[in-house]
Every structure is written in C-alpha cells, then in structure tokens.
Design a protein around this motif. Structure first.
Motif, PDB file in Angstrom:
ATOM      1  N   THR A  13       0.799  -1.232   0.000  1.00 14.85           N
ATOM      2  CA  THR A  13       0.000   0.000   0.000  1.00 14.85           C
ATOM      3  C   THR A  13       0.828   1.277   0.000  1.00 14.85           C
ATOM      4  N   CYS A  14       2.119   1.172   0.258  1.00 18.52           N
ATOM      5  CA  CYS A  14       2.922   2.397   0.349  1.00 18.52           C
ATOM      6  C   CYS A  14       4.388   2.100   0.073  1.00 18.52           C
ATOM      7  N   HIS A  16       6.854   2.035   2.026  1.00 16.83           N
ATOM      8  CA  HIS A  16       7.486   1.137   2.995  1.00 16.83           C
ATOM      9  C   HIS A  16       7.277  -0.312   2.587  1.00 16.83           C
ATOM     10  N   CYS A  17       6.081  -0.598   2.073  1.00 17.62           N
ATOM     11  CA  CYS A  17       5.778  -1.961   1.626  1.00 17.62           C
ATOM     12  C   CYS A  17       6.698  -2.330   0.461  1.00 17.62           C
ATOM     13  N   SER A  20      10.099  -3.140   1.756  1.00 23.07           N
ATOM     14  CA  SER A  20      10.169  -4.440   2.437  1.00 23.07           C
ATOM     15  C   SER A  20      10.268  -5.580   1.436  1.00 23.07           C
ATOM     16  N   TYR A  65       3.567 -10.148   2.446  1.00 19.95           N
ATOM     17  CA  TYR A  65       2.659  -9.939   1.306  1.00 19.95           C
ATOM     18  C   TYR A  65       2.433 -11.257   0.582  1.00 19.95           C
TER      19      TYR A  65
END
Lengths: 68, 68
Positions: A13-14, A16-17, A20, A65
């Motif tokens: 969603t952003c 940061h995702c 990762s 995820y």
C-alpha cells in the motif's frame, strides 16, 4: 546473461511496503535487480540464473505480502 | 501527571506507516506514549507537559504524513 521475470504481489500500500518486498527479494542469492510498481503490484526480478517461483514466493511472504 | 491529546493523521496505509509516525512522535522530548489507530488515523500522544501542536505537526510531516 541475466533473466528477468515479473511477478504480481498483492497487499502493498505504500513505499514502505515496496521497500520491504524489495529488500527480501534482494537477499536471494543470484538476484541482481528488483523493480516494484506499487500501483500494479508488478515486481520484476533480474537474476543471473532463472529462480524457482517458490523462492520468490517465500521472500514475498516473509515480507508480509502475497504472490498471486 | 500526564496529558493525552488525540490528533488525526491522514495518509497512513499500513503498519509501516504507523511505525514511522510513532517513531517520529516518540522522539519529541517529554512524550511518554504514542498510540495510533490505522483505520481512523487517530494518534493519541501522552506527554508530561502539554505539547505545542506545531511540534506534533512537524513530527508527522517529517514522517511523510499530514495532520488534519
């Protein structure tokens, strides 16, 4: 010679995702480059040798995820 | 005695966003506790003394989000 394969990851969603997922996949031996498009979930992985999908799937799940 | 004030932050989409906002606000001198509700954007800040809203706003913006 390198191989590039594109996967679809859901749940990002952003930025940061994206970071990762990128970091987890970059830890896989042989991976040379990872590019992630947040809007579409497209994750392109370039590696020296073709990678087993299960290795990519494990890395994506480790990041929190899902691979479609 | 502590003071708790609740702010509304927009733009947080995932747990990484929550962590970023929490970490930035926790760095403010006097802050004792930060609680963030991702779904509503509610950020409750407990501090020894009342804090100036501009200090909270700066921390939230530093993390990359907006205070309403």
């Amino acid at each position: 010679m390198s191989n590039t394969e594109t996967y679809t990851v859901t749940g990002m969603t952003c930025g940061h995702c994206v970071a990762s997922v990128t970091e987890e996949i970059q830890e896989i031996p042989g991976v040379e480059n990872v590019e992630v498009a947040l809007e579409t979930g497209a994750v392109s992985v370039t590696s020296r040798e073709p990678l087993d999908d299960t290795v990519i799937r494990s890395a994506v799940e480790e990041a929190g995820y899902q691979l479609t």
